[in-house]
Design a protein around this motif. Structure first.
Motif, PDB file in Angstrom:
ATOM      1  N   LYS A  16      42.364 -18.521 -70.643  1.00 56.29           N
ATOM      2  CA  LYS A  16      40.915 -18.726 -70.512  1.00 56.29           C
ATOM      3  C   LYS A  16      40.401 -19.944 -71.280  1.00 56.29           C
ATOM      4  N   GLU A  17      41.249 -20.556 -72.074  1.00 59.66           N
ATOM      5  CA  GLU A  17      40.840 -21.767 -72.766  1.00 59.66           C
ATOM      6  C   GLU A  17      41.098 -22.986 -71.885  1.00 59.66           C
ATOM      7  N   ALA A  18      40.491 -24.121 -72.250  1.00 57.47           N
ATOM      8  CA  ALA A  18      40.748 -25.379 -71.559  1.00 57.47           C
ATOM      9  C   ALA A  18      41.858 -26.141 -72.276  1.00 57.47           C
ATOM     10  N   VAL A  19      42.576 -26.963 -71.534  1.00 58.88           N
ATOM     11  CA  VAL A  19      43.663 -27.751 -72.117  1.00 58.88           C
ATOM     12  C   VAL A  19      43.668 -29.138 -71.474  1.00 58.88           C
ATOM     13  N   SER A  53      42.033 -46.258 -58.558  1.00 61.53           N
ATOM     14  CA  SER A  53      41.613 -47.185 -59.612  1.00 61.53           C
ATOM     15  C   SER A  53      40.183 -47.670 -59.414  1.00 61.53           C
ATOM     16  N   TYR A  54      39.698 -47.628 -58.200  1.00 60.87           N
ATOM     17  CA  TYR A  54      38.341 -48.089 -57.938  1.00 60.87           C
ATOM     18  C   TYR A  54      37.327 -46.952 -57.901  1.00 60.87           C
ATOM     19  N   ASP A  55      37.810 -45.738 -58.070  1.00 68.86           N
ATOM     20  CA  ASP A  55      36.886 -44.602 -58.053  1.00 68.86           C
ATOM     21  C   ASP A  55      36.023 -44.628 -59.307  1.00 68.86           C
ATOM     22  N   GLU A  56      34.725 -44.552 -59.107  1.00 71.29           N
ATOM     23  CA  GLU A  56      33.811 -44.654 -60.255  1.00 71.29           C
ATOM     24  C   GLU A  56      33.645 -43.329 -60.969  1.00 71.29           C
ATOM     25  N   GLN A  57      33.857 -42.258 -60.237  1.00 69.84           N
ATOM     26  CA  GLN A  57      33.702 -40.944 -60.851  1.00 69.84           C
ATOM     27  C   GLN A  57      35.063 -40.305 -61.090  1.00 69.84           C
ATOM     28  N   ASN A  58      35.125 -39.498 -62.123  1.00 66.17           N
ATOM     29  CA  ASN A  58      36.354 -38.757 -62.387  1.00 66.17           C
ATOM     30  C   ASN A  58      36.588 -37.737 -61.283  1.00 66.17           C
ATOM     31  N   ALA A  59      37.844 -37.615 -60.879  1.00 63.37           N
ATOM     32  CA  ALA A  59      38.179 -36.672 -59.824  1.00 63.37           C
ATOM     33  C   ALA A  59      38.136 -35.232 -60.339  1.00 63.37           C
ATOM     34  N   THR A  60      37.728 -34.336 -59.465  1.00 61.18           N
ATOM     35  CA  THR A  60      37.754 -32.909 -59.799  1.00 61.18           C
ATOM     36  C   THR A  60      38.265 -32.139 -58.591  1.00 61.18           C
ATOM     37  N   GLU A  61      39.048 -31.091 -58.870  1.00 60.92           N
ATOM     38  CA  GLU A  61      39.550 -30.196 -57.830  1.00 60.92           C
ATOM     39  C   GLU A  61      39.597 -28.804 -58.431  1.00 60.92           C
ATOM     40  N   GLY A  62      38.562 -28.039 -58.190  1.00 54.19           N
ATOM     41  CA  GLY A  62      38.526 -26.688 -58.731  1.00 54.19           C
ATOM     42  C   GLY A  62      38.552 -26.703 -60.248  1.00 54.19           C
ATOM     43  N   ARG A  63      39.559 -26.054 -60.828  1.00 60.70           N
ATOM     44  CA  ARG A  63      39.674 -26.009 -62.306  1.00 60.70           C
ATOM     45  C   ARG A  63      40.324 -27.256 -62.884  1.00 60.70           C
ATOM     46  N   LEU A  77      44.765 -35.057 -67.591  1.00 57.50           N
ATOM     47  CA  LEU A  77      44.440 -33.899 -66.759  1.00 57.50           C
ATOM     48  C   LEU A  77      43.809 -32.830 -67.632  1.00 57.50           C
ATOM     49  N   VAL A  78      42.672 -32.326 -67.188  1.00 60.21           N
ATOM     50  CA  VAL A  78      42.008 -31.235 -67.884  1.00 60.21           C
ATOM     51  C   VAL A  78      42.065 -29.994 -67.003  1.00 60.21           C
ATOM     52  N   ILE A  79      42.603 -28.934 -67.553  1.00 59.29           N
ATOM     53  CA  ILE A  79      42.627 -27.649 -66.845  1.00 59.29           C
ATOM     54  C   ILE A  79      41.659 -26.725 -67.566  1.00 59.29           C
ATOM     55  N   SER A  80      40.663 -26.260 -66.858  1.00 57.50           N
ATOM     56  CA  SER A  80      39.682 -25.370 -67.475  1.00 57.50           C
ATOM     57  C   SER A  80      40.085 -23.919 -67.216  1.00 57.50           C
ATOM     58  N   ALA A  81      39.650 -23.040 -68.084  1.00 55.82           N
ATOM     59  CA  ALA A  81      39.874 -21.604 -67.919  1.00 55.82           C
ATOM     60  C   ALA A  81      41.317 -21.296 -67.537  1.00 55.82           C
ATOM     61  N   SER A  82      42.238 -21.657 -68.411  1.00 50.71           N
ATOM     62  CA  SER A  82      43.679 -21.525 -68.124  1.00 50.71           C
ATOM     63  C   SER A  82      44.041 -20.101 -67.705  1.00 50.71           C
TER      64      SER A  82
END
Lengths: 117, 117
Positions: A16-19, A53-63, A77-82
């Motif tokens: 449940k923690e982020a990493v 490399s040209y993407d202005e926003q950080n990518a997100t896919e679910g968690r 890479l950030v994984i939320s709610a492990s």
């Protein structure tokens, strides 16, 4: 010189923690793509997330989200709610150049993530 | 399930022998890539084919060869096998060389685990 560097051979996180899994890259190309893959103990390689490399926003896919800092050449890479099922090896990869025929990926050495109950 | 199939899943053979690994890409994908994953070398790109033609070569030994057939399936041939060839061999596929935007995700098959005794 290493093109993709993952400095954390192993990481532990409480359920449940982020990493955050670190990835730095080295390229002289202006156009490139960064990928994260997950490899569970069963061995398959599962695509998680992509950042151009040209993407202005950080990518997100679910968690999953990618903390892209272009000037620092990092793509963490950030994984939320492990979850327990997130325990696996995680690979950062880069594809240099968006034109031309060479499309191969260069992989880092991976980070083994263990999620603790 | 990535849609990429690889056969066989496991292969045990002896030094000096020759084996063939087979890959069927996802429906519609024209590019096929072969990667080798070993404990000492990590994940390394071997070779790429696009619509039947070789497009890029990585760290592929001369004892290894590949081809892509008109139905787009690909085979990786490994000959005069040595103990050090024991590894997990992945096939990956992607849509095409020229796509709008930058993302051209490679989807990996389950791999063929080769053990050379």
């Amino acid at each position: 010189a290493q093109k993709i560097t993952q400095t954390q051979p192993g990481m532990f996180v409480q359920e449940k923690e982020a990493v955050t899994l670190d990835c730095t890259y080295d390229t002289s190309d202006q156009s490139y793509g960064l990928f994260w893959y997950k490899q569970p103990s069963s061995g398959e390689m599962i695509f998680l997330i992509y950042q151009g490399s040209y993407d202005e926003q950080n990518a997100t896919e679910g968690r999953y989200s990618l903390n892209f800092q272009k000037a620092r050449k990092s793509a963490n890479l950030v994984i939320s709610a492990s979850q327990l099922g997130d325990s696996a090896m995680y690979f950062c990869a880069m594809r240099e150049g968006l034109s031309g025929s060479a499309r191969q990926l260069t992989f880092g050495s991976g980070t083994q993530l263990t999620v603790l109950p | 399930d990535s849609g990429v199939t690889q056969t066989p899943k496991h292969l045990i053979t002896a030094t000096g022998q020759r084996v063939t690994l087979r890959c069927s890409p996802r429906s519609g994908d024209l590019s096929v890539y072969w990667y080798q994953q070993s404990l000492d070398q990590g994940l390394q790109f071997l070779i790429q084919y696009y619509n039947g033609e070789e497009r890029a070569k990585g760290n592929i030994l001369e004892r290894f060869s590949a081809q892509q057939f008109p139905d787009l399936h690909s085979e990786l041939n490994l000959s005069s096998l040595e103990l050090g060839d024991s590894a997990l061999y992945f096939c990956a596929s992607s849509v095409a060389l020229r796509t709008s935007g930058g993302q051209e995700t490679q989807y990996f098959g389950p791999g063929t685990r080769l053990l050379v005794l």
